[in-house]
Write a protein that holds these residues in place. Sequence first.
Motif: not given
Length: 122
Positions: A86-92
């Motif tokens: 989820v973090a990767i998908a948000r660029g975080e």
Amino acid sequence: MDLFLDCEFNETRGVLISIALVPMDPGLLDFYVYRHDIDRISLKPWVADDVVPLLGAEVMAFRESRIPFSDFPQELSKYLWHMHTVAIARGERLNIVADWPSDPIYLFDLILAPYVGSMKIS
């Protein structure tokens, strides 16, 4: 993306009783598991009186998980992998924030338990 970590344990560096990871974003899933095999006789009085009665209490507003204690490491790994994606998908980046110095030790022990055996959780 921040996840807030909290652990409950029997005295300083004692046996792990519960672990919670709560994202800052309330739209994401929490991770909350606690032992169902607690032997109250071996608990410190403060833990027995003030911590154990709150385990799984609705006032905590966590999603209760009734998985066996032996499955904590596997379920934690699944949860962290999901939150990482989820973090990767948000660029975080995924950040874990703890308010007590030993909480990350318990978290790392759960993560590593399937590979090196448990030091703190049993």
